[in-house]
Motif scaffolding. Structure first.
Motif, PDB file in Angstrom:
ATOM      1  N   VAL A  62       4.279  63.529  -3.790  1.00  0.00           N
ATOM      2  CA  VAL A  62       3.260  64.429  -3.259  1.00  0.00           C
ATOM      3  C   VAL A  62       3.841  65.837  -3.177  1.00  0.00           C
ATOM      4  N   ARG A  63       2.951  66.828  -3.140  1.00  0.00           N
ATOM      5  CA  ARG A  63       3.387  68.224  -3.080  1.00  0.00           C
ATOM      6  C   ARG A  63       4.005  68.568  -1.741  1.00  0.00           C
ATOM      7  N   ASP A  64       3.558  67.893  -0.679  1.00  0.00           N
ATOM      8  CA  ASP A  64       4.075  68.174   0.656  1.00  0.00           C
ATOM      9  C   ASP A  64       4.296  66.852   1.370  1.00  0.00           C
ATOM     10  N   ARG A  65       5.555  66.515   1.574  1.00  0.00           N
ATOM     11  CA  ARG A  65       5.886  65.242   2.221  1.00  0.00           C
ATOM     12  C   ARG A  65       5.756  65.332   3.743  1.00  0.00           C
ATOM     13  N   GLY A  66       5.491  66.557   4.248  1.00  0.00           N
ATOM     14  CA  GLY A  66       5.340  66.747   5.683  1.00  0.00           C
ATOM     15  C   GLY A  66       6.107  67.929   6.216  1.00  0.00           C
ATOM     16  N   ASP A  67       7.021  68.495   5.393  1.00  0.00           N
ATOM     17  CA  ASP A  67       7.792  69.669   5.822  1.00  0.00           C
ATOM     18  C   ASP A  67       7.701  70.799   4.808  1.00  0.00           C
ATOM     19  N   GLY A  68       6.680  70.739   3.932  1.00  0.00           N
ATOM     20  CA  GLY A  68       6.506  71.779   2.934  1.00  0.00           C
ATOM     21  C   GLY A  68       7.221  71.528   1.631  1.00  0.00           C
ATOM     22  N   THR A  75       5.833  59.365  -1.090  1.00  0.00           N
ATOM     23  CA  THR A  75       4.985  58.854  -0.023  1.00  0.00           C
ATOM     24  C   THR A  75       4.821  57.347  -0.198  1.00  0.00           C
ATOM     25  N   ARG A  76       4.610  56.675   0.922  1.00  0.00           N
ATOM     26  CA  ARG A  76       4.351  55.232   0.860  1.00  0.00           C
ATOM     27  C   ARG A  76       2.858  54.932   0.769  1.00  0.00           C
ATOM     28  N   ASN A  77       2.050  55.967   0.851  1.00  0.00           N
ATOM     29  CA  ASN A  77       0.604  55.803   0.751  1.00  0.00           C
ATOM     30  C   ASN A  77       0.228  55.598  -0.717  1.00  0.00           C
ATOM     31  N   PRO A  78      -0.259  54.415  -1.091  1.00  0.00           N
ATOM     32  CA  PRO A  78      -0.553  54.141  -2.509  1.00  0.00           C
ATOM     33  C   PRO A  78      -1.735  54.932  -3.053  1.00  0.00           C
ATOM     34  N   HIS A  79      -2.460  55.602  -2.188  1.00  0.00           N
ATOM     35  CA  HIS A  79      -3.643  56.355  -2.618  1.00  0.00           C
ATOM     36  C   HIS A  79      -3.370  57.848  -2.754  1.00  0.00           C
ATOM     37  N   ARG A  80      -2.139  58.256  -2.480  1.00  0.00           N
ATOM     38  CA  ARG A  80      -1.787  59.673  -2.569  1.00  0.00           C
ATOM     39  C   ARG A  80      -0.753  59.909  -3.666  1.00  0.00           C
ATOM     40  N   GLY A  81      -0.713  61.133  -4.178  1.00  0.00           N
ATOM     41  CA  GLY A  81       0.329  61.529  -5.107  1.00  0.00           C
ATOM     42  C   GLY A  81       0.193  60.922  -6.484  1.00  0.00           C
ATOM     43  N   LYS A  82       1.238  61.126  -7.279  1.00  0.00           N
ATOM     44  CA  LYS A  82       1.291  60.626  -8.657  1.00  0.00           C
ATOM     45  C   LYS A  82       2.542  59.771  -8.847  1.00  0.00           C
ATOM     46  N   GLU A  83       2.388  58.730  -9.649  1.00  0.00           N
ATOM     47  CA  GLU A  83       3.508  57.828  -9.882  1.00  0.00           C
ATOM     48  C   GLU A  83       4.627  58.545 -10.627  1.00  0.00           C
TER      49      GLU A  83
END
Length: 337
Positions: free
Chosen positions: A203-209, A214-222
């Protein structure tokens, strides 16, 4: 000579976003003359997000990091079209050996710069076009524009291809999307690492910019990176990284998240929980090199493949690690001396 102005690196605040670099810098410095500020910028003394910016009219964005250097940042010695190595050139594609220390392409706000200003801070795209013009003895202005199908980070060296026609751009783009382009990198990492395959969703932002997994299977790109060990050194490992996908900073993220950051890493040594991964290597820059590149020629279908050894700076760094035996004091002493 040390600069007459001193300013700690700062992050562009919301109220500064949209203003020019010159205006924000002048305000932050306490009101020097416009001429003084423009001279600082033109002298390659200002970086935005780690890259030198010589455009005083560049509009800043919130969250960008601006750094005022104590001394002018020289152009890399290899940032010259006569020194750029063209590995392959035809009317469809050009494959080049990118030196470390230059951006692959220009910031969108800098694309209208005249040639004179571009030569003060060239990108790989600029150098490649100028090198092609010199080989054919044409003016760069009459050549078809280069089309970007891949990028390498500023501090990464290695092989890269540009398309020279719309058709080549389309077909190469399809090969990259289908993950059929062969890309192998060499990295020198901190710690003793084992060969393995990393699979995550970035993901572009893991939480700190910062980018990250991410462990969310619905976010980001493989993102998939295959890592093999080339050589173990005391305290370090030389690894081969083959990309199955090509996400931004993929190798750097996967290695750092595994606890083995690339030597010279400045961004992903910061973990999400606020820790900083140790890197006593004293690397001269990010120890990452695009060593192999292969694909099918976009019009002939011919399989093409190139390899490139480590450049001199990383070769010297590797020999230094071997000689030091991984001793932290020895590494720091040799770098300081």
């Amino acid at each position: 000579m040390a600069t007459e102005f001193e300013l700690a690196p700062f992050v562009v605040a919301p109220q500064e976003a949209g203003h020019t670099l010159a205006k924000v810098l002048r305000s932050r410095l306490g009101g020097p003359t416009w001429t003084q500020v423009r001279r600082l910028i033109a002298a390659r003394r200002v970086q935005i997000n780690g890259s030198v910016c010589t455009d005083d009219a560049r509009r800043l964005q919130e969250g960008e990091t601006v750094t005022l250097l104590r001394h002018p940042q020289p152009l890399p010695a290899t940032a010259h079209p006569q020194r750029l190595v063209l590995r392959h050139l035809d009317d469809q594609i050009v494959v080049v050996e990118k030196p470390a220390g230059i951006n692959t392409v220009r910031h969108p706000r800098e694309r209208t710069w005249p040639s004179r200003r571009r030569r003060q801070s060239p990108t790989l795209e600029d150098l490649t076009q100028w090198a092609i013009a010199a080989r054919y003895q044409y003016s760069p202005h009459v050549l078809p524009r280069l089309r970007v199908v891949q990028r390498l980070d500023r501090e990464t060296s290695g092989l890269l291809v540009f398309a020279r026609t719309a058709e080549a751009e389309r077909i190469l783009g399809q090969q990259f999307q289908a993950h059929t382009v062969f890309r192998r990198y060499i990295a020198i990492v901190v710690g003793t690492m084992k060969g393995q395959t990393f699979r995550s969703r970035l993901v572009r932002d893991r939480g700190d910019g910062r980018r990250g997994s991410t462990r969310n299977p619905h976010r980001g790109k493989e993102a998939i990176t295959h890592v093999d060990v080339i050589e173990h050194l005391p305290g370090y490992t030389v690894v081969s990284c083959r990309l199955e996908t090509g996400r931004t900073h993929q190798i750097r993220i996967h290695l750092a998240e595994a606890g083995h950051p690339v030597c010279g890493e400045k961004v992903y040594i910061h973990t999400l929980d606020g820790q900083i991964l140790d890197d006593p290597s004293g690397a001269p820059r990010l120890a990452l090199h695009a060593a192999e590149l292969g694909f099918l020629h976009p019009t002939t279908g011919q399989p093409l493949h190139w390899s490139m050894p480590l450049p001199d700076d990383l070769s010297r760094f590797l020999q230094q690690l071997k000689k030091s035996g991984g001793n932290r004091h020895s590494l720091k002493h040799s770098r300081d001396g």
